[in-house]
Motif scaffolding. Structure first.
Motif, PDB file in Angstrom:
ATOM      1  N   LYS A  35       0.824  -1.211   0.000  1.00  0.00           N
ATOM      2  CA  LYS A  35       0.000   0.000   0.000  1.00  0.00           C
ATOM      3  C   LYS A  35       0.860   1.263   0.000  1.00  0.00           C
ATOM      4  O   LYS A  35       0.534   2.242  -0.683  1.00  0.00           O
ATOM      5  N   VAL A  36       1.953   1.255   0.751  1.00  0.00           N
ATOM      6  CA  VAL A  36       2.846   2.421   0.797  1.00  0.00           C
ATOM      7  C   VAL A  36       3.402   2.715  -0.586  1.00  0.00           C
ATOM      8  O   VAL A  36       3.440   3.870  -1.019  1.00  0.00           O
ATOM      9  N   TRP A  37       3.828   1.677  -1.307  1.00  0.00           N
ATOM     10  CA  TRP A  37       4.342   1.899  -2.668  1.00  0.00           C
ATOM     11  C   TRP A  37       3.250   2.486  -3.559  1.00  0.00           C
ATOM     12  O   TRP A  37       3.530   3.353  -4.391  1.00  0.00           O
ATOM     13  N   GLY A  38       2.017   2.012  -3.387  1.00  0.00           N
ATOM     14  CA  GLY A  38       0.912   2.560  -4.176  1.00  0.00           C
ATOM     15  C   GLY A  38       0.652   4.021  -3.865  1.00  0.00           C
ATOM     16  O   GLY A  38       0.463   4.838  -4.777  1.00  0.00           O
ATOM     17  N   TYR A  39       0.635   4.359  -2.580  1.00  0.00           N
ATOM     18  CA  TYR A  39       0.433   5.761  -2.188  1.00  0.00           C
ATOM     19  C   TYR A  39       1.582   6.635  -2.692  1.00  0.00           C
ATOM     20  O   TYR A  39       1.368   7.770  -3.112  1.00  0.00           O
ATOM     21  N   ALA A  40       2.805   6.112  -2.637  1.00  0.00           N
ATOM     22  CA  ALA A  40       3.956   6.881  -3.115  1.00  0.00           C
ATOM     23  C   ALA A  40       3.856   7.119  -4.614  1.00  0.00           C
ATOM     24  O   ALA A  40       4.182   8.210  -5.097  1.00  0.00           O
ATOM     25  N   GLY A  41       3.399   6.122  -5.358  1.00  0.00           N
ATOM     26  CA  GLY A  41       3.260   6.276  -6.802  1.00  0.00           C
ATOM     27  C   GLY A  41       2.174   7.259  -7.183  1.00  0.00           C
ATOM     28  O   GLY A  41       2.267   7.938  -8.200  1.00  0.00           O
ATOM     29  N   ASP A  42       1.144   7.338  -6.357  1.00  0.00           N
ATOM     30  CA  ASP A  42       0.049   8.281  -6.617  1.00  0.00           C
ATOM     31  C   ASP A  42       0.328   9.668  -6.047  1.00  0.00           C
ATOM     32  O   ASP A  42      -0.484  10.578  -6.209  1.00  0.00           O
ATOM     33  N   GLY A  43       1.442   9.822  -5.315  1.00  0.00           N
ATOM     34  CA  GLY A  43       1.753  11.103  -4.690  1.00  0.00           C
ATOM     35  C   GLY A  43       0.903  11.379  -3.459  1.00  0.00           C
ATOM     36  O   GLY A  43       0.743  12.527  -3.060  1.00  0.00           O
ATOM     37  N   GLU A  44       0.349  10.348  -2.853  1.00  0.00           N
ATOM     38  CA  GLU A  44      -0.535  10.501  -1.701  1.00  0.00           C
ATOM     39  C   GLU A  44       0.066   9.932  -0.410  1.00  0.00           C
ATOM     40  O   GLU A  44      -0.665   9.585   0.505  1.00  0.00           O
ATOM     41  N   LEU A  45       1.385   9.844  -0.356  1.00  0.00           N
ATOM     42  CA  LEU A  45       2.008   9.264   0.832  1.00  0.00           C
ATOM     43  C   LEU A  45       1.801  10.139   2.060  1.00  0.00           C
ATOM     44  O   LEU A  45       1.768   9.650   3.188  1.00  0.00           O
ATOM     45  N   ARG A  46       1.622  11.425   1.864  1.00  0.00           N
ATOM     46  CA  ARG A  46       1.389  12.332   2.996  1.00  0.00           C
ATOM     47  C   ARG A  46      -0.055  12.306   3.488  1.00  0.00           C
ATOM     48  O   ARG A  46      -0.376  12.926   4.492  1.00  0.00           O
ATOM     49  N   SER A  47      -0.908  11.580   2.812  1.00  0.00           N
ATOM     50  CA  SER A  47      -2.309  11.518   3.227  1.00  0.00           C
ATOM     51  C   SER A  47      -2.428  10.724   4.530  1.00  0.00           C
ATOM     52  O   SER A  47      -1.493  10.053   4.957  1.00  0.00           O
ATOM     53  N   ARG A  48      -3.591  10.815   5.126  1.00  0.00           N
ATOM     54  CA  ARG A  48      -3.843  10.091   6.376  1.00  0.00           C
ATOM     55  C   ARG A  48      -3.674   8.580   6.170  1.00  0.00           C
ATOM     56  O   ARG A  48      -3.077   7.900   6.997  1.00  0.00           O
ATOM     57  N   ALA A  49      -4.175   8.066   5.061  1.00  0.00           N
ATOM     58  CA  ALA A  49      -4.072   6.628   4.781  1.00  0.00           C
ATOM     59  C   ALA A  49      -2.615   6.206   4.563  1.00  0.00           C
ATOM     60  O   ALA A  49      -2.192   5.146   5.012  1.00  0.00           O
ATOM     61  N   GLY A  50      -1.840   7.053   3.870  1.00  0.00           N
ATOM     62  CA  GLY A  50      -0.430   6.747   3.641  1.00  0.00           C
ATOM     63  C   GLY A  50       0.362   6.715   4.931  1.00  0.00           C
ATOM     64  O   GLY A  50       1.199   5.829   5.150  1.00  0.00           O
ATOM     65  N   LEU A  51       0.122   7.696   5.800  1.00  0.00           N
ATOM     66  CA  LEU A  51       0.823   7.728   7.087  1.00  0.00           C
ATOM     67  C   LEU A  51       0.411   6.566   7.977  1.00  0.00           C
ATOM     68  O   LEU A  51       1.238   6.003   8.702  1.00  0.00           O
ATOM     69  N   LYS A  52      -0.868   6.173   7.904  1.00  0.00           N
ATOM     70  CA  LYS A  52      -1.330   5.029   8.682  1.00  0.00           C
ATOM     71  C   LYS A  52      -0.662   3.746   8.198  1.00  0.00           C
ATOM     72  O   LYS A  52      -0.244   2.908   9.012  1.00  0.00           O
ATOM     73  N   ALA A  53      -0.533   3.586   6.879  1.00  0.00           N
ATOM     74  CA  ALA A  53       0.131   2.400   6.329  1.00  0.00           C
ATOM     75  C   ALA A  53       1.591   2.361   6.752  1.00  0.00           C
ATOM     76  O   ALA A  53       2.121   1.288   7.083  1.00  0.00           O
ATOM     77  N   LEU A  54       2.257   3.507   6.769  1.00  0.00           N
ATOM     78  CA  LEU A  54       3.650   3.566   7.232  1.00  0.00           C
ATOM     79  C   LEU A  54       3.767   3.192   8.706  1.00  0.00           C
ATOM     80  O   LEU A  54       4.684   2.480   9.113  1.00  0.00           O
ATOM     81  N   LYS A  55       2.829   3.684   9.508  1.00  0.00           N
ATOM     82  CA  LYS A  55       2.846   3.383  10.942  1.00  0.00           C
ATOM     83  C   LYS A  55       2.644   1.891  11.189  1.00  0.00           C
ATOM     84  O   LYS A  55       3.345   1.284  12.006  1.00  0.00           O
ATOM     85  N   ILE A  56       1.693   1.287  10.480  1.00  0.00           N
ATOM     86  CA  ILE A  56       1.448  -0.148  10.637  1.00  0.00           C
ATOM     87  C   ILE A  56       2.654  -0.941  10.142  1.00  0.00           C
ATOM     88  O   ILE A  56       3.054  -1.936  10.760  1.00  0.00           O
ATOM     89  N   LEU A  57       3.263  -0.515   9.035  1.00  0.00           N
ATOM     90  CA  LEU A  57       4.458  -1.176   8.514  1.00  0.00           C
ATOM     91  C   LEU A  57       5.582  -1.142   9.538  1.00  0.00           C
ATOM     92  O   LEU A  57       6.246  -2.156   9.777  1.00  0.00           O
ATOM     93  N   LYS A  58       5.793   0.014  10.151  1.00  0.00           N
ATOM     94  CA  LYS A  58       6.841   0.146  11.169  1.00  0.00           C
ATOM     95  C   LYS A  58       6.563  -0.788  12.348  1.00  0.00           C
ATOM     96  O   LYS A  58       7.457  -1.522  12.791  1.00  0.00           O
ATOM     97  N   PHE A  59       5.336  -0.802  12.834  1.00  0.00           N
ATOM     98  CA  PHE A  59       4.964  -1.667  13.952  1.00  0.00           C
ATOM     99  C   PHE A  59       5.167  -3.138  13.592  1.00  0.00           C
ATOM    100  O   PHE A  59       5.735  -3.905  14.374  1.00  0.00           O
ATOM    101  N   CYS A  60       4.718  -3.544  12.411  1.00  0.00           N
ATOM    102  CA  CYS A  60       4.849  -4.941  11.989  1.00  0.00           C
ATOM    103  C   CYS A  60       6.314  -5.338  11.829  1.00  0.00           C
ATOM    104  O   CYS A  60       6.694  -6.467  12.168  1.00  0.00           O
ATOM    105  N   ALA A  61       7.142  -4.439  11.309  1.00  0.00           N
ATOM    106  CA  ALA A  61       8.553  -4.759  11.129  1.00  0.00           C
ATOM    107  C   ALA A  61       9.239  -4.973  12.475  1.00  0.00           C
ATOM    108  O   ALA A  61       9.988  -5.946  12.655  1.00  0.00           O
TER     109      ALA A  61
END
Length: 148
Positions: free
Chosen positions: A68-94
């Motif tokens: 999902k993060v790669w998708g948001y980055a490709g769409d230029g929406e990584l700064r959106s609420r959904a993009g930041l949430k995906a990054l947070k979950i990715l960090k927690f899971c890692a």
């Protein structure tokens, strides 16, 4: 990041996740302890395999969020609420994956008290732990930078 790079990274994420899934299905059958056992004994009666499969859920949730993060980055929406949430979950899971790997590697060493040679498992655990910590650290840095 452009769309083509994003799609390539998403494809790479899917291929790595698929490789991990196939390895997890194949490895218990190839393990020396399970020689001569049927599939029921290997997959349903071995608590270590059950533990590994349970812990892998965290890895696959993290891989999905990386997709999902790669998708948001490709769409230029990584700064959106959904993009930041995906990054947070990715960090927690890692980070959780790294700690579960450490627990999985340490347990046989404590249980067997030096009776088994676990050098190969320990090295594999060390490499995957370092990779998980690296992904978690990068996700945390990117998340922090995007929030500020």
């Amino acid at each position: 990041m452009n769309k083509i790079t994003s799609k390539i990274l998403q494809t790479l994420t899917v291929l790595i996740s698929l490789a991990v899934f196939i390895f997890m299905l194949w490895e218990p059958q190839a393990e020396g302890v399970n020689v001569g056992k049927n599939l029921t004994e290997i997959y349903l009666r071995d608590p270590f395999v059950a533990w590994a499969y349970t812990c892998s859920i965290v890895f696959f949730v993290g891989a999905y969020n990386l997709f999902k993060v790669w998708g948001y980055a490709g769409d230029g929406e990584l700064r959106s609420r959904a993009g930041l949430k995906a990054l947070k979950i990715l960090k927690f899971c890692a980070f959780l994956t790294a700690s579960l790997i450490v627990a999985t590697v340490v347990y046989p060493g404590i249980k067997n008290r030096g009776q088994d040679d676990i050098a190969g498992v320990a090295m594999l655990g060390l490499i995957t732990t370092i990779l998980s910590l690296g992904v978690g650290t990068i996700a945390g840095k990117v998340e922090k930078r995007l929030r500020s």
